[in-house]
Design a protein around this motif. Structure first.
Motif, PDB file in Angstrom:
ATOM      1  N   HIS A  18       7.430  -7.058  -1.202  1.00 27.88           N
ATOM      2  CA  HIS A  18       6.039  -7.077  -0.770  1.00 27.88           C
ATOM      3  C   HIS A  18       5.438  -5.682  -0.912  1.00 27.88           C
ATOM      4  CE1 HIS A  18       6.821 -10.784   2.001  1.00 27.88           C
ATOM      5  NE2 HIS A  18       6.502 -11.142   0.778  1.00 27.88           N
ATOM      6  N   THR A  19       4.394  -5.555  -1.704  1.00 26.50           N
ATOM      7  CA  THR A  19       3.615  -4.322  -1.834  1.00 26.50           C
ATOM      8  C   THR A  19       2.140  -4.717  -1.852  1.00 26.50           C
ATOM      9  OG1 THR A  19       3.505  -4.333  -4.258  1.00 26.50           O
ATOM     10  CG2 THR A  19       5.465  -3.335  -3.251  1.00 26.50           C
ATOM     11  N   TRP A  20       1.271  -3.723  -1.949  1.00 30.76           N
ATOM     12  CA  TRP A  20      -0.150  -4.014  -2.062  1.00 30.76           C
ATOM     13  C   TRP A  20      -0.434  -4.808  -3.340  1.00 30.76           C
ATOM     14  CZ3 TRP A  20      -4.858  -2.993   0.501  1.00 30.76           C
ATOM     15  CH2 TRP A  20      -4.716  -2.445   1.771  1.00 30.76           C
ATOM     16  N   PHE A  21       0.284  -4.506  -4.396  1.00 31.91           N
ATOM     17  CA  PHE A  21       0.036  -5.191  -5.669  1.00 31.91           C
ATOM     18  C   PHE A  21       0.535  -6.633  -5.637  1.00 31.91           C
ATOM     19  CE2 PHE A  21       0.222  -0.654  -6.694  1.00 31.91           C
ATOM     20  CZ  PHE A  21      -0.973  -0.502  -7.386  1.00 31.91           C
ATOM     21  N   THR A  22       1.693  -6.839  -5.057  1.00 32.42           N
ATOM     22  CA  THR A  22       2.193  -8.214  -4.974  1.00 32.42           C
ATOM     23  C   THR A  22       1.300  -9.075  -4.089  1.00 32.42           C
ATOM     24  OG1 THR A  22       3.640  -7.752  -3.071  1.00 32.42           O
ATOM     25  CG2 THR A  22       4.571  -7.425  -5.269  1.00 32.42           C
ATOM     26  N   GLN A  23       0.818  -8.504  -2.976  1.00 34.86           N
ATOM     27  CA  GLN A  23       0.050  -9.295  -2.024  1.00 34.86           C
ATOM     28  C   GLN A  23      -1.382  -9.552  -2.506  1.00 34.86           C
ATOM     29  OE1 GLN A  23       3.090  -9.847  -0.912  1.00 34.86           O
ATOM     30  NE2 GLN A  23       2.006 -10.525   0.914  1.00 34.86           N
ATOM     31  N   VAL A  24      -2.007  -8.553  -3.138  1.00 31.32           N
ATOM     32  CA  VAL A  24      -3.390  -8.737  -3.585  1.00 31.32           C
ATOM     33  C   VAL A  24      -3.434  -9.510  -4.897  1.00 31.32           C
ATOM     34  CG1 VAL A  24      -5.499  -7.568  -4.315  1.00 31.32           C
ATOM     35  CG2 VAL A  24      -4.194  -6.688  -2.369  1.00 31.32           C
ATOM     36  N   TYR A  52      15.504 -12.066 -12.324  1.00 26.39           N
ATOM     37  CA  TYR A  52      15.895 -12.729 -11.083  1.00 26.39           C
ATOM     38  C   TYR A  52      15.654 -11.839  -9.865  1.00 26.39           C
ATOM     39  CZ  TYR A  52      18.343 -16.082 -14.085  1.00 26.39           C
ATOM     40  OH  TYR A  52      18.660 -17.024 -15.039  1.00 26.39           O
ATOM     41  N   ARG A  53      15.336 -10.577 -10.117  1.00 26.92           N
ATOM     42  CA  ARG A  53      15.125  -9.631  -9.027  1.00 26.92           C
ATOM     43  C   ARG A  53      13.652  -9.409  -8.700  1.00 26.92           C
ATOM     44  NH1 ARG A  53      16.571  -4.549 -10.241  1.00 26.92           N
ATOM     45  NH2 ARG A  53      17.135  -4.801 -12.420  1.00 26.92           N
ATOM     46  N   ILE A  54      12.740  -9.888  -9.533  1.00 21.75           N
ATOM     47  CA  ILE A  54      11.329  -9.623  -9.276  1.00 21.75           C
ATOM     48  C   ILE A  54      10.868 -10.413  -8.051  1.00 21.75           C
ATOM     49  CG2 ILE A  54      10.888  -9.199 -11.710  1.00 21.75           C
ATOM     50  CD1 ILE A  54       9.485 -11.879 -11.830  1.00 21.75           C
ATOM     51  N   SER A  55       9.828  -9.917  -7.413  1.00 12.34           N
ATOM     52  CA  SER A  55       9.313 -10.530  -6.197  1.00 12.34           C
ATOM     53  C   SER A  55       8.778 -11.932  -6.479  1.00 12.34           C
ATOM     54  CB  SER A  55       8.195  -9.665  -5.619  1.00 12.34           C
ATOM     55  OG  SER A  55       7.526 -10.326  -4.558  1.00 12.34           O
ATOM     56  N   TYR A  56       9.004 -12.836  -5.532  1.00 10.83           N
ATOM     57  CA  TYR A  56       8.514 -14.205  -5.683  1.00 10.83           C
ATOM     58  C   TYR A  56       6.995 -14.258  -5.725  1.00 10.83           C
ATOM     59  CZ  TYR A  56       7.283 -14.165  -0.706  1.00 10.83           C
ATOM     60  OH  TYR A  56       6.709 -13.874   0.505  1.00 10.83           O
ATOM     61  N   MET A  57       6.310 -13.213  -5.245  1.00  8.10           N
ATOM     62  CA  MET A  57       4.856 -13.177  -5.291  1.00  8.10           C
ATOM     63  C   MET A  57       4.315 -12.989  -6.704  1.00  8.10           C
ATOM     64  SD  MET A  57       3.707 -13.748  -2.267  1.00  8.10           S
ATOM     65  CE  MET A  57       1.995 -13.341  -2.563  1.00  8.10           C
TER      66      MET A  57
END
Length: 628
Positions: free
Chosen positions: A234-240, A508-513
């Motif tokens: 979770h980062t600002w980029f993943t969430q936005v 397989y390691r990238i964020s699910y977002m």
């Protein structure tokens, strides 16, 4: 294990009975249900308020209440930034995507794909949506069963059946009107369940400042992660960015949500419902995040999972209700009722949308092909109710498979990203790119779905790192043998060298977002490139966007308003009259030519998407010819 009291069971029974009564009312009193428009779209007569609450309730299910609170408890507050993506994405859905669907006035949003590309594209997309919703239904029904099991020890199978049966009854009998009206009071109970947790912890802590200070001291508060590493969860980029793609996939092109937006009287009301849904959605999301911090304050020195009290941290919220509200008659039942309502609203949405898609996209075309005649209203209503019962039974079956899924929140958002992202890319391709054709669109969608499922479900995957938990304040209730076993297990775990995260496959390691943005980009650009390739080799064309045999007049209503207005200006006819020998009298010819001037293209009226029927969009232009 605690058990519910008489008042708790009474409250739960009343909540379920009210849902059934609403369904019965709209079946026999408040709704004629003579056609699918009344059954699936509530006769397009609903107000803004019930639709706004329903939009929130159908997305913020029991998965959200249980999953988001666990997210705050175990991983910190970075997830709450996703609320900014809701603010960013709402105007995109309201002013770009929604007008295109609203002009179609159909029960299935995938009919747009048939008009834009062809029936094969419509069938492929609706099949992907059906798979998405069927998978999601299982998780949503499993959540309240989990809550009841943790609170009362009530058999999980019995809990799943209760949710499935009650939801199927009122959704099948009452149709969309019953679903929308039950969502209002179910939404209120969802807020009651969440705020009961916050208020209880607030009272026990003395003030919310104590709760916040404990979260800060133990590393739960985090709002400054601006990492561009895609593997950071979770980062600002993943969430936005990731949150925006997920939001648009749900509120922009998802059948379940668009079907609700089409139940209001006009486009302006649909936009108002979407805007009113925004503060309601953010309020429940943020309050659920706060409830997670409250629960962490209570268990800060004795994590229930490490203490062996629960088998999953998704059970911590109902456990908190047992520990803090068990002594008050009715409070635990009120909380469980809120969890039930959160699932009922989402399952009723899934049942209604799946029945509509199956009827409009599969059954009607199949019957027309086999019998050479369309279904009448009576047959259509009979099949609609039969399909609702079928999907209600199917959701119960899928719930028993959801027990093996760990992490409710991540599982739910992963499903929406894996399937919703590619579908968002497909619709965006159709609404923005005039050169896109059917083979290219289907090719891009299939490639995107294959890549998304591979990335989302590929194995092995690295474990998700959790923040520190403590058992320092746990009461000593363990036996000597249990202490020996725990000590031996701890020594074995510490001796074992954990495999570094870098040893796992990168995707397989990238964020699910990032699942939704990746699926969107692959479907959009892949479909665009394949369309250009197929057109270059004359393997396909974009004839579906034209309304004349000469492929000169584009159906501009198939595109988002800015592009549609530009196409409409470009296609406005120009009439130019020159001097010819056909005029027998020079004076009359001069008078006639002076009275006819060149007609310049004019912009369409500002309310064109409210007033102009889709079938008439270019009919007037087709009757005139441009004279050179």
């Amino acid at each position: 294990m605690a058990t519910l009291g008489a008042w708790d069971y009474a409250i739960l029974a009343v909540v379920l009975i009210i849902s059934i009564v609403i369904g019965i009312y709209y079946r026999f009193v408040g709704n004629k249900q003579s056609n699918t428009t009344e059954y699936f779209l509530a006769d397009r007569s609903m107000g803004v308020t019930p639709v706004a609450f329903s939009l929130m309730a159908s997305f913020m299910s029991a998965v959200t209440i249980l999953g988001v609170s666990m997210e705050m408890y175990q991983y910190g507050t970075m997830f709450v930034i996703i609320n900014l993506s809701y603010v960013v994405s709402t105007p995109i859905a309201a002013y770009l995507i929604l007008p295109v669907f609203y002009r179609l006035k159909t029960a299935s949003v995938y009919e747009y794909l048939e008009l834009r590309f062809g029936y094969a594209t419509r069938l492929t997309a609706s099949l992907a949506f059906s798979i998405q919703m069927i998978l999601y239904m299982g998780i949503v029904v499993y959540a309240p069963a989990l809550a009841l099991e943790a609170v009362t020890g009530l058999n999980q199978i019995f809990s799943v059946i209760i949710v499935g049966v009650v939801c199927t009854i009122y959704a099948t009998l009452g149709g969309m009107k019953a679903v929308l009206m039950t969502d209002i009071y179910q939404s209120i109970l969802m807020f009651v369940a969440v705020f009961s947790v916050i208020i209880c912890a607030w009272i026990k802590a003395g003030s919310f400042g104590v709760v916040w200070r404990t979260a800060v001291e133990n590393g739960r508060i985090e709002f400054n992660n601006f990492s561009i590493d895609p593997t950071t969860r979770h980062t600002w980029f993943t969430q936005v960015l990731g949150g925006s793609a997920t939001y648009l996939a749900i509120y922009g092109v998802n059948q379940a949500q668009v079907q609700r937006l089409l139940a209001v009287r006009n486009l302006r009301s649909a936009r108002a419902a979407l805007w009113w849904c925004l503060p309601i959605l953010c309020l429940l999301s943020i309050s659920t995040c706060l409830s997670g911090l409250c629960i962490y304050w209570y268990y800060r020195d004795c994590d229930p999972l490490l203490a062996g009290r629960v088998s999953s941290r998704d059970q911590i919220m109902p456990l908190f209700v047992v520990d803090t509200m068990g002594g008050y008659e009715g409070l635990a039942g009120l909380f469980v009722s809120g969890i039930f309502c959160a699932s009922l609203s989402t399952i009723s949405t899934a049942i209604s949308s799946l029945a509509a898609v199956t009827l409009e996209d599969y059954l009607k075309p199949l019957m027309l092909c086999c019998t050479k005649r369309s279904l009448d209203d009576r047959q259509t209503m009979w099949y609609s109710k039969l399909l609702s019962v079928f999907y209600g039974a199917l959701c119960v079956g899928m719930a028993f498979l959801a027990g093996s899924i760990g992490g409710l929140l991540q599982a739910a958002l992963s499903i929406f990203g894996i399937v919703g992202g590619p579908l968002l890319g497909l619709f965006t391709l159709g609404m923005y790119v005039t050169s896109a054709n059917q083979k290219g669109a289907i090719g891009g969608l299939l490639i995107s779905l294959a890549a998304s499922f591979w990335i989302g479900f590929g194995q092995p995957r690295p474990p998700i790192p959790s923040l520190d938990m403590s058992t320092a304040g746990c009461p000593v209730q363990r036996s000597f043998a249990r202490d020996i076993l725990l000590q031996a297990d701890a020594q074995f775990t510490s001796a074992a060298d954990p495999e570094p995260e870098s040893s796992y496959f990168y995707l397989y390691r990238i964020s699910y977002m990032w699942y939704a943005p990746l699926g969107f980009l692959i479907a959009f650009f892949g479909g665009w490139l394949l369309s250009c390739l197929f057109a270059a080799f004359n393997w396909d064309s974009n004839r579906h966007i034209y309304q004349d045999a000469d492929c000169t007049l584009i159906k501009h209503d198939l595109f988002v308003p800015p592009i549609a207005k530009r196409l409409q200006r470009r296609q406005m006819p120009r009439v130019v009259v020159t001097n010819t020998s056909s005029c027998s009298q020079r004076s009359s010819c001069s008078q006639r030519s002076s009275s006819i001037k060149e007609q310049k293209p004019t912009a369409p009226p500002p309310d064109w998407q409210d007033t102009l029927p889709a079938s008439v969009a270019g009919a007037g232009a087709g009757k005139q010819r441009t004279l050179a």
